[in-house]
Design a protein around this motif. Structure first.
Motif, PDB file in Angstrom:
ATOM      1  N   GLU A 189      38.851  44.927  33.523  1.00 64.00           N
ATOM      2  CA  GLU A 189      40.194  44.946  32.938  1.00 64.00           C
ATOM      3  C   GLU A 189      40.737  43.550  32.657  1.00 64.00           C
ATOM      4  OE1 GLU A 189      42.332  47.204  35.830  1.00 64.00           O
ATOM      5  OE2 GLU A 189      41.666  49.144  35.030  1.00 64.00           O
ATOM      6  N   GLY A 190      39.970  42.522  32.968  1.00 59.96           N
ATOM      7  CA  GLY A 190      40.371  41.176  32.578  1.00 59.96           C
ATOM      8  C   GLY A 190      40.594  40.198  33.711  1.00 59.96           C
TER       9      GLY A 190
ATOM     10  N   THR B  87      37.820  41.546  44.972  1.00 63.47           N
ATOM     11  CA  THR B  87      37.946  42.191  43.667  1.00 63.47           C
ATOM     12  C   THR B  87      36.975  43.352  43.592  1.00 63.47           C
ATOM     13  OG1 THR B  87      38.035  41.752  41.284  1.00 63.47           O
ATOM     14  CG2 THR B  87      36.221  40.722  42.514  1.00 63.47           C
ATOM     15  N   ASN B  88      36.949  44.027  42.454  1.00 65.45           N
ATOM     16  CA  ASN B  88      35.934  45.057  42.211  1.00 65.45           C
ATOM     17  C   ASN B  88      35.591  45.075  40.727  1.00 65.45           C
ATOM     18  OD1 ASN B  88      37.930  46.620  40.871  1.00 65.45           O
ATOM     19  ND2 ASN B  88      38.418  47.769  42.723  1.00 65.45           N
ATOM     20  N   ALA B  89      34.610  45.883  40.373  1.00 64.88           N
ATOM     21  CA  ALA B  89      34.110  45.885  38.997  1.00 64.88           C
ATOM     22  C   ALA B  89      35.184  46.290  37.998  1.00 64.88           C
ATOM     23  CB  ALA B  89      32.905  46.817  38.891  1.00 64.88           C
ATOM     24  N   GLN B  90      36.055  47.220  38.400  1.00 68.20           N
ATOM     25  CA  GLN B  90      37.094  47.666  37.476  1.00 68.20           C
ATOM     26  C   GLN B  90      38.091  46.555  37.192  1.00 68.20           C
ATOM     27  OE1 GLN B  90      38.611  51.594  37.915  1.00 68.20           O
ATOM     28  NE2 GLN B  90      40.617  51.076  37.088  1.00 68.20           N
ATOM     29  N   PHE B  91      38.486  45.804  38.223  1.00 66.50           N
ATOM     30  CA  PHE B  91      39.424  44.701  38.013  1.00 66.50           C
ATOM     31  C   PHE B  91      38.838  43.682  37.034  1.00 66.50           C
ATOM     32  CE2 PHE B  91      41.778  44.985  42.388  1.00 66.50           C
ATOM     33  CZ  PHE B  91      42.198  46.256  42.052  1.00 66.50           C
TER      34      PHE B  91
ATOM     35  N   GLN C 244      43.703  35.887  31.960  1.00 63.92           N
ATOM     36  CA  GLN C 244      43.691  34.516  31.432  1.00 63.92           C
ATOM     37  C   GLN C 244      45.103  34.001  31.174  1.00 63.92           C
ATOM     38  OE1 GLN C 244      40.837  32.545  30.993  1.00 63.92           O
ATOM     39  NE2 GLN C 244      42.404  30.962  30.783  1.00 63.92           N
ATOM     40  N   SER C 245      45.972  34.875  30.675  1.00 60.40           N
ATOM     41  CA  SER C 245      47.336  34.452  30.384  1.00 60.40           C
ATOM     42  C   SER C 245      48.058  33.991  31.646  1.00 60.40           C
ATOM     43  CB  SER C 245      48.117  35.597  29.723  1.00 60.40           C
ATOM     44  OG  SER C 245      49.460  35.235  29.515  1.00 60.40           O
TER      45      SER C 245
ATOM     46  N   HIS D  81      53.795  37.131  45.815  1.00 59.03           N
ATOM     47  CA  HIS D  81      52.870  38.063  45.170  1.00 59.03           C
ATOM     48  C   HIS D  81      53.272  38.172  43.703  1.00 59.03           C
ATOM     49  CE1 HIS D  81      50.897  42.051  44.400  1.00 59.03           C
ATOM     50  NE2 HIS D  81      51.955  42.179  43.619  1.00 59.03           N
ATOM     51  N   VAL D  82      52.341  37.848  42.805  1.00 59.70           N
ATOM     52  CA  VAL D  82      52.617  37.944  41.379  1.00 59.70           C
ATOM     53  C   VAL D  82      51.865  39.142  40.810  1.00 59.70           C
ATOM     54  CG1 VAL D  82      52.585  36.765  39.152  1.00 59.70           C
ATOM     55  CG2 VAL D  82      52.855  35.431  41.266  1.00 59.70           C
ATOM     56  N   GLY D  83      52.611  40.102  40.260  1.00 54.79           N
ATOM     57  CA  GLY D  83      52.002  41.275  39.658  1.00 54.79           C
ATOM     58  C   GLY D  83      51.569  41.012  38.228  1.00 54.79           C
ATOM     59  N   ASP D  84      51.318  42.105  37.490  1.00 52.15           N
ATOM     60  CA  ASP D  84      50.794  41.948  36.126  1.00 52.15           C
ATOM     61  C   ASP D  84      51.845  42.152  35.040  1.00 52.15           C
ATOM     62  OD1 ASP D  84      51.157  44.656  36.373  1.00 52.15           O
ATOM     63  OD2 ASP D  84      49.035  45.178  36.224  1.00 52.15           O
TER      64      ASP D  84
END
Length: 390
Positions: free
Chosen positions: A259-260, A252-256, A230-231, A196-199
């Motif tokens: 937020e990019g 996913t959802n609209a907020q995700f 993208q990064s 699992h890769v977080g942000d």
């Protein structure tokens, strides 16, 4: 139930295009494929495949089959997956995993749920462990779990670059990857390490450290959620250049997205345009995980639940919205995850492979029928087999 099904005159994507064929299913296997099969018996059910596609059933490499979430308190624990959550979207093989919560969600419960779903018709495998290290296991160590427990094919999803992780060191990750690798070798399984890769800005730095400081190949690790931004996506492409494989999340959802986050379908198309081999790309649903919704002050105001069905939607979008080649897009949800996970009998339409099949409209890609191990689960777009409590 008829023991033989003959699908006539259908375009077969294995996922490579095999042209128009007749395909015979006997029991749970594909047993014959040819331009014209002759078989006369009262036990044969014939299906007209004209203007349809025959594709492998989808392989979903990350599903929280016992539910996930919980980071907002006990009331935010998401529900378990039901049989038709998968079959409606053409998913016939799932890999169950724990996430943040390995306290109220347990490995014995995960195994029990896996066996229940398999009794209902799916093919189900699991990861031992969870987000945290040292890992939770059943036997006492990762190697023994993978060798001795048939359902366990690896460990995961181990969290990195995330405030919810156990902040593992390279040495700790190296050790559990070595244990998983040996367990896989001894049992003939993949022994994969789902990551699992977080942000966090650290992204895949820890994985690169492990590979540089050990004899472990990049292919031992299977990082997911690589379409967060993208990064991270570009870091994932760099990871494939050293032999790694990467996974994108379709739920996913609209907020995700605001937020990019990059839709999984778009991420696949982008990687293919950058020359990444489809064998190094997969999509998973992260089904039944929690998708938090926050207000403009960062307060949790709602939760959505990841949908296994989103996997098929991502495949369709990759083809129809982002113009990814049909065969390569299909590979990312069938053959590629099956090969990464060591499931040689899954992800392809071939003689001797499991009869996990999708019949879809050739133009719209809308699902008409789904077979799981030769059993008809969906017909005319609607489930004809439901779970015990559905």
């Amino acid at each position: 139930m008829n023991s033989l099904t003959l699908i006539r005159n259908i375009r077969v994507l294995s996922p490579e295009d095999k042209g128009t064929l007749d395909v015979l299913i006997a029991g749970d296997k594909v047993v014959a494929m040819d331009s014209h099969l002759t078989l006369e018996s009262e036990l044969v059910t014939e299906v007209d495949g004209s203007n349809k596609l025959l594709m492998p059933g989808l392989v979903d490499s990350l599903v929280h089959i016992t539910g996930g979430g919980g980071e907002g308190g006990f009331h935010t624990r998401t529900p378990q997956m039901s049989l038709t959550d998968a079959t409606r979207g053409g998913v016939t093989t799932v890999i169950g995993a724990l996430g943040t919560d390995a306290t109220t969600r347990t490995l014995p419960d995960l195994l029990a749920k896996a066996r229940g779903l398999e009794t209902e018709g799916l093919s189900v495998y699991c990861y031992t462990g969870s987000y945290q290290l040292p890992p939770r296991t059943i036997t006492g160590n990762v190697t023994d779990d993978i060798v001795l427990i048939d359902k366990f094919i690896g460990i995961g999803e181990v969290a990195i670059a995330d405030h919810r992780s156990s902040q593992p060191t390279a040495r700790e990750l190296m050790q559990i990857a070595s244990d998983a690798r040996v367990g896989g070798m001894l049992s003939g399984k993949a022994g994969i390490v789902s990551i699992h890769v977080g942000d966090s800005p650290s992204q895949l730095r820890l994985l690169h450290e492990v590979v540089e400081q050990s004899d472990l190949p990049a292919s031992q690790f299977y990082p997911t959620h690589m379409n967060r931004n993208q990064s991270l996506l570009d870091a994932g492409i760099a990871w494939t250049r050293v032999g790694g494989r990467i996974d994108f999340t379709s739920s996913t959802n609209a907020q995700f997205i605001y937020e990019g986050e990059i839709p999984a379908a778009e991420a696949v198309a982008y990687c293919l345009q950058q020359g990444v081999d489809a064998a190094h790309l997969t999509i998973s649903s992260d089904g039944n995980a929690s998708l938090p919704v926050f207000d403009n002050q960062g307060r949790l105001v709602g939760l959505e639940v990841g949908q296994v069905e989103s996997l098929y939607g991502a495949f369709c979008d990759a083809v129809k919205k982002y113009q990814a080649p049909l065969e390569k897009a299909l590979a990312t949800v069938t053959r590629s995850p099956a090969e990464i996970l060591g499931l040689a009998h899954k992800g392809r339409v071939e003689i001797g492979c499991d009869a996990d099949l999708i019949i879809a409209d050739a133009d719209s890609l809308a699902i008409d029928a789904v077979y799981a191990k030769g059993r008809l689960m969906v017909t005319k777009g609607q489930p004809c087999v439901k779970g015990t409590f559905e």
